[in-house]
Design a protein around this motif. Sequence first.
Motif, PDB file in Angstrom:
ATOM      1  N   ASN A 187       0.758  -1.326  -0.109  1.00 25.82           N
ATOM      2  CA  ASN A 187      -0.339  -0.036   0.036  1.00 25.82           C
ATOM      3  C   ASN A 187       0.844   0.970   0.192  1.00 25.82           C
ATOM      4  N   GLY A 218     -11.400  -4.567   2.516  1.00 22.37           N
ATOM      5  CA  GLY A 218     -10.871  -4.505   3.639  1.00 22.37           C
ATOM      6  C   GLY A 218      -9.195  -4.585   3.986  1.00 22.37           C
ATOM      7  N   LEU A 219      -8.560  -3.798   3.081  1.00 21.55           N
ATOM      8  CA  LEU A 219      -7.743  -3.774   2.630  1.00 21.55           C
ATOM      9  C   LEU A 219      -7.305  -1.959   3.208  1.00 21.55           C
ATOM     10  N   ASP A 309     -13.608  -0.994  -5.380  1.00 28.82           N
ATOM     11  CA  ASP A 309     -13.414  -2.508  -5.083  1.00 28.82           C
ATOM     12  C   ASP A 309     -12.745  -2.793  -6.710  1.00 28.82           C
ATOM     13  N   PRO A 336      -2.752  -7.372  -1.530  1.00 32.77           N
ATOM     14  CA  PRO A 336      -3.790  -8.063  -0.258  1.00 32.77           C
ATOM     15  C   PRO A 336      -2.013  -8.046   0.640  1.00 32.77           C
ATOM     16  N   LEU A 337      -2.373  -7.825   1.810  1.00 35.35           N
ATOM     17  CA  LEU A 337      -1.337  -7.101   2.683  1.00 35.35           C
ATOM     18  C   LEU A 337      -0.376  -9.095   2.606  1.00 35.35           C
ATOM     19  N   LYS A 342       0.579  -7.719   8.186  1.00 35.44           N
ATOM     20  CA  LYS A 342       0.098  -8.025   8.646  1.00 35.44           C
ATOM     21  C   LYS A 342       0.091  -8.141  10.457  1.00 35.44           C
ATOM     22  N   GLN A 376      -6.468 -12.422   4.443  1.00 32.17           N
ATOM     23  CA  GLN A 376      -5.635 -11.237   4.310  1.00 32.17           C
ATOM     24  C   GLN A 376      -5.987 -10.077   4.217  1.00 32.17           C
ATOM     25  N   ASN A 377      -7.126  -9.857   4.907  1.00 36.25           N
ATOM     26  CA  ASN A 377      -7.232  -8.298   4.737  1.00 36.25           C
ATOM     27  C   ASN A 377      -7.560  -7.458   6.657  1.00 36.25           C
ATOM     28  N   ARG A 379     -10.102  -6.732   8.211  1.00 36.16           N
ATOM     29  CA  ARG A 379     -10.653  -6.869   9.029  1.00 36.16           C
ATOM     30  C   ARG A 379     -10.429  -8.771   9.088  1.00 36.16           C
ATOM     31  N   GLU A 416      -7.648 -17.581   3.338  1.00 36.44           N
ATOM     32  CA  GLU A 416      -6.959 -17.688   1.752  1.00 36.44           C
ATOM     33  C   GLU A 416      -7.132 -19.011   0.878  1.00 36.44           C
TER      34      GLU A 416
END
Length: 514
Positions: A187, A218-219, A309, A336-337, A342, A376-377, A379, A416
Amino acid sequence: MFKSDGIEPSGQGQYSSAAARAAARAGLDREARASDADNAEAHPADARQSWERIRRRLRAEIGEEVYSSWFPRLELDGIQAGTVQLSVPTRFLKTWIQQHYIERLTALWQEEASADRVELVVRTAVMRAPGAVPMPVRTVATAAAPRGAAMETAAATTATLQASDAASGSPLDPRLNFATYRLGDSNRLAHAAALKVADAPAGSGPVFNPLYLHAAVGLGKTHLLQAIAAAGATSGRRVVYLTAERFMYGFVAALKSQSALAFKEQLRGIDTLVIDDLQFLQGKSVQQEFCHTLNALMDSGRQVVIAADRPPAELDALEERVRSRLAGGLVVEIAPLDEELKLEILAARVATLAQQHPGFNVPADVLAFIARNCGQNGRDLDGALNRLLAHNQLTSRAITLEMAETAVRDLVRSSEPKRVRVDDILRIVAKHYNVSRADILSQRRTANVVKPRQIAMYLAKMLTLRSLPEIGRRFGGRDHTTVLHAVRKIDGLVGTDRALAEEVETLKRLVNDE
């Protein structure tokens, strides 16, 4: 009831006298209760003073930032029979306050005014006398005009207020700012672009126009958008943050109240427009108005920031000219994180939870387990931490790796899916159709190559998180529109051609079993 010429029937005198006394007492009780009710509403100054004290206490408890974001438009409508009626202008605000603060508001009113309960309602449009405590709107409405006229006037004015409220923006969450945003490789570019836009001084031209951020759920898209809105407002820029749903709601309300022109002018008179969840923008007239607003703002040098999205080219519900205008700015994907990011997010969330629940702590090995196995997010990570918190608080068990494995086992099972690579898809499809990988990536247009190529593009879109432009680059540098055409074509054929549908399912299994 048997009385005639002042003479009571025999045997009824005692009964009638007792009934009369009982009726008199009941009448006095009713009068006393009515008097008490009148007294409860006859001192608006006392009620207003109580309300002001409650507001000051609430502001001191929750802090200026939270208070100014959610409570300035909360008003006292009246107190009746021990019930305090408070009102807000929107359903969204009512829901949020009810979920987070209704119990605290009730406790404060019980302390200040001995009220039994607090009722929160959405405010309707009724003119209130200046300097007086507003009374419940249903009483004023019936007194102001005949019922039909009052309802029509209230509905029209309510629609006007709803349109105005929507154009003024959605409430911001004070927790979503640049200071609380965690950075990683996935990000970093999106954060840098958002910060550049937010730091632009008032009166300056747009930096990237529009800035378009897209990512899966959720990213951190909404976090960045709200951070831009908050930072822009502090630097003197006129910023409006809206969800696509709120934009639609405001525009429809403006049409109903015949105030669409005022709605448009209000939006076009700002410095920065921030729109979240653009994929939910529906309706031809709403999309046309959004396109006009977008063009007007950008042509006049105003900044536009949008999140969705998926990339602009994949917003099939939007008109082509809108997608084209959106794609003309800076389009940035938030990936994705990764595991390191994370872990950083988890550590920050644990620190926040520890402030609210003293003693709450999660060992490093448990955090590593969650980062590695639970989605992966952000949330997904929040859900896992909430499970640990619940088990810790409700059972008084210390948080260990064994306890964590039990608490989040269903999240681990449904986490995932296997990561599918485009290279694997190319190899399996090429082998299945007896063509080479080079053939699929080439510019050849023979039928024996076009079909496998389109199926491979379709599988890449269905089984990976890559965007259309990325898939196009992996398929010999093709344009995203070529990929979109292939995906739509195969998707349509799968619904009508049973043999092809079975082939595609077989290829999916082969790829997933790889």
